[in-house]
Design a protein around this motif. Structure first.
Motif, short mmCIF file in Angstrom:
data_model
loop_
_atom_site.label_atom_id
_atom_site.label_comp_id
_atom_site.label_asym_id
_atom_site.label_seq_id
_atom_site.Cartn_x
_atom_site.Cartn_y
_atom_site.Cartn_z
N VAL A 112 -2.54 -0.18 -5.52
CA VAL A 112 -3.06 -0.30 -4.16
C VAL A 112 -2.21 0.50 -3.18
CG1 VAL A 112 -3.52 -1.90 -2.27
CG2 VAL A 112 -4.13 -2.53 -4.61
N VAL A 113 -0.91 0.40 -3.30
CA VAL A 113 -0.01 1.13 -2.41
C VAL A 113 -0.16 2.64 -2.61
CG1 VAL A 113 2.41 1.52 -1.79
CG2 VAL A 113 1.61 -0.79 -2.30
N ALA A 114 -0.36 3.05 -3.85
CA ALA A 114 -0.53 4.48 -4.13
C ALA A 114 -1.78 5.05 -3.48
CB ALA A 114 -0.58 4.71 -5.64
N SER A 185 -0.95 -6.35 -8.14
CA SER A 185 -1.20 -5.33 -7.12
C SER A 185 -1.15 -5.91 -5.72
CB SER A 185 -2.55 -4.67 -7.36
OG SER A 185 -3.61 -5.62 -7.32
N ALA A 186 -1.64 -7.13 -5.54
CA ALA A 186 -1.61 -7.78 -4.23
C ALA A 186 -0.19 -8.23 -3.88
CB ALA A 186 -2.58 -8.96 -4.20
N LEU A 187 0.53 -8.72 -4.87
CA LEU A 187 1.92 -9.16 -4.62
C LEU A 187 2.81 -7.99 -4.25
CD1 LEU A 187 2.41 -11.75 -7.51
CD2 LEU A 187 2.51 -12.24 -5.07
N TYR A 188 2.59 -6.82 -4.87
CA TYR A 188 3.44 -5.67 -4.61
C TYR A 188 3.29 -5.15 -3.18
CZ TYR A 188 5.66 -1.11 -5.18
OH TYR A 188 6.47 -0.01 -5.04
N VAL A 189 2.13 -5.35 -2.58
CA VAL A 189 1.93 -4.92 -1.20
C VAL A 189 2.91 -5.61 -0.27
CG1 VAL A 189 0.29 -4.91 0.73
CG2 VAL A 189 -0.49 -4.35 -1.57
N ARG A 190 3.20 -6.87 -0.55
CA ARG A 190 4.10 -7.66 0.30
C ARG A 190 5.52 -7.75 -0.26
NH1 ARG A 190 1.65 -10.23 4.36
NH2 ARG A 190 -0.62 -10.35 4.35
N PHE A 191 5.63 -7.76 -1.57
CA PHE A 191 6.96 -7.93 -2.18
C PHE A 191 7.19 -6.79 -3.17
CE2 PHE A 191 5.03 -12.13 -1.47
CZ PHE A 191 5.88 -12.61 -0.48
N ALA A 279 -7.52 -13.62 -9.07
CA ALA A 279 -8.77 -13.41 -8.33
C ALA A 279 -8.70 -14.01 -6.93
CB ALA A 279 -9.94 -14.01 -9.11
N TRP A 280 -8.16 -15.23 -6.83
CA TRP A 280 -8.09 -15.90 -5.52
C TRP A 280 -7.12 -15.20 -4.58
CZ3 TRP A 280 -3.58 -18.17 -3.54
CH2 TRP A 280 -3.73 -18.82 -2.32
N PHE A 281 -5.94 -14.84 -5.08
CA PHE A 281 -4.92 -14.25 -4.22
C PHE A 281 -5.34 -12.86 -3.75
CE2 PHE A 281 -0.85 -11.95 -3.59
CZ PHE A 281 -0.35 -12.74 -2.55
N PHE A 282 -5.92 -12.07 -4.65
CA PHE A 282 -6.35 -10.72 -4.24
C PHE A 282 -7.48 -10.81 -3.24
CE2 PHE A 282 -8.31 -6.61 -4.36
CZ PHE A 282 -7.26 -5.73 -4.57
N ASN A 283 -8.42 -11.73 -3.46
CA ASN A 283 -9.54 -11.90 -2.53
C ASN A 283 -9.05 -12.34 -1.16
OD1 ASN A 283 -12.53 -12.02 -2.10
ND2 ASN A 283 -12.05 -14.16 -1.68
N ARG A 284 -7.99 -13.17 -1.14
CA ARG A 284 -7.43 -13.62 0.14
C ARG A 284 -6.70 -12.51 0.87
NH1 ARG A 284 -2.33 -17.58 0.85
NH2 ARG A 284 -1.34 -15.52 0.68
N GLU A 285 -6.00 -11.67 0.11
CA GLU A 285 -5.19 -10.62 0.72
C GLU A 285 -5.98 -9.35 1.00
OE1 GLU A 285 -1.84 -10.79 1.59
OE2 GLU A 285 -2.20 -12.93 1.25
N ALA A 286 -7.12 -9.16 0.36
CA ALA A 286 -7.87 -7.90 0.48
C ALA A 286 -8.18 -7.49 1.92
CB ALA A 286 -9.16 -7.99 -0.34
N PRO A 287 -8.66 -8.42 2.78
CA PRO A 287 -8.98 -8.00 4.16
C PRO A 287 -7.75 -7.58 4.97
CG PRO A 287 -10.11 -10.04 3.60
CD PRO A 287 -9.09 -9.80 2.54
#
Length: 293
Positions: A112-114, A185-191, A279-287
């Protein structure tokens, strides 16, 4: 002199709302699958673009690792060889399957970051980015399995009806990789520590999965039961039983290695828990991904 003052009609003030970016799966199924396939194919071509051997690298890499590990574990540690029938084929199959999981999840961490520029400027379902890494790795897996099939038949393993169950294990491995990829991928955006931690965890999973050794290599059945807490161990052991169709005394099923169906409960909880959380965490962080980048 009297003047009539007209009252200015009250104009309703619009309600302020927080406008967020696109969701993980928004945009319709057709668009989602089209983007997923497009990104996966493009990435698969990009990896080997400009190389001399091209797509052959997808076959050479696991074969090189297989050759080194086969020498180490048959000539140095004496784990395989004459002690385990079809050890070389078992090792090759395990390496190919684990390479798929490791490659799919490892590449997803920074995926995602890339794609920061695309994420900031384009409206599209965000989940296609990490899931594309899984599909791209699946392309490599299909090519590798052709080589594995040749080795299996050449080693004297005859086809059996249990081979029809092999796609079930592949589907479970792919779904597990997809759930893990979305979470990472969602965790790496923040951590940003996620990448370092996952490298260590991935190496640990390699040795905690019966790939380099059979699950019944332990003298204590308790250790076998503990090993089967790892969902990958369950999948890989069942693959060995279905593909190699060896006697139960040599290759116990995942249920037997876990000490019964109840022994598989921890692995099932971890497996479905990771998928649901991813699935839940990525869906929450996607927006909010574009803001966090």
């Amino acid at each position: 002199m009297s003047t009539d003052v007209q009252a200015t009609p009250m104009v309703p003030v619009p309600e302020l709302r927080d406008v967020q970016g696109p969701s993980a799966l928004g945009g319709g199924r057709r668009r989602f699958y089209d983007l997923l396939l497009l990104i996966s194919v493009t990435e698969f071509k990009r990896v080997y673009f400009g190389t001399v051997l091209g797509y052959l690298w997808s076959l050479i890499r696991p074969l090189m690792l297989f050759g080194v590990l086969l020498f180490v574990f048959t000539q140095v540690f004496r784990v395989g060889g004459d002690k385990i029938e079809h050890y070389a084929v078992m090792l090759l199959l395990g390496i190919v399957l684990y390479t798929f999981f490791s490659e799919a999840t490892g590449n997803s961490v920074t995926s995602v970051v890339a794609q920061e520029g695309v994420v900031r400027k384009t409206q599209f379902p965000r989940a296609v980015i990490p899931l594309a890494t899984v599909v791209t790795s699946a392309f490599n897996l299909v090519l590798n399995l052709v080589i594995v099939l040749i080795f299996i038949l050449a080693s004297g393993v005859s086809p059996a009806w249990t081979w029809l169950l092999f796609p079930v294990a592949l589907a479970a491995l792919a779904v597990g990789a997809a759930g893990t990829a979305m979470a990472l991928s969602a965790l790496y955006v923040r951590f940003r520590d996620t990448a370092i931690i996952w490298v260590v965890v991935s190496q640990m999973l390699l040795y905690l999965t019966p790939i380099l050794y059979p699950v019944n290599a332990f003298e204590s059945s308790t250790k076998e039961h503990l090993l089967m807490i790892n969902p990958l161990a369950v999948i890989f052991e069942q693959v060995r039983v279905w593909v190699m169709h060896e006697p139960r005394s040599i290759a116990p099923t995942a249920v037997e290695a876990a000490g019964g169906w109840l022994g598989l409960l921890p692995a099932a909880v971890i497996f479905f828990g990771v998928i649901a959380y991813g699935a839940w965490f990525f869906n929450r962080e996607a927006p909010r991904i574009a803001e966090a980048l």
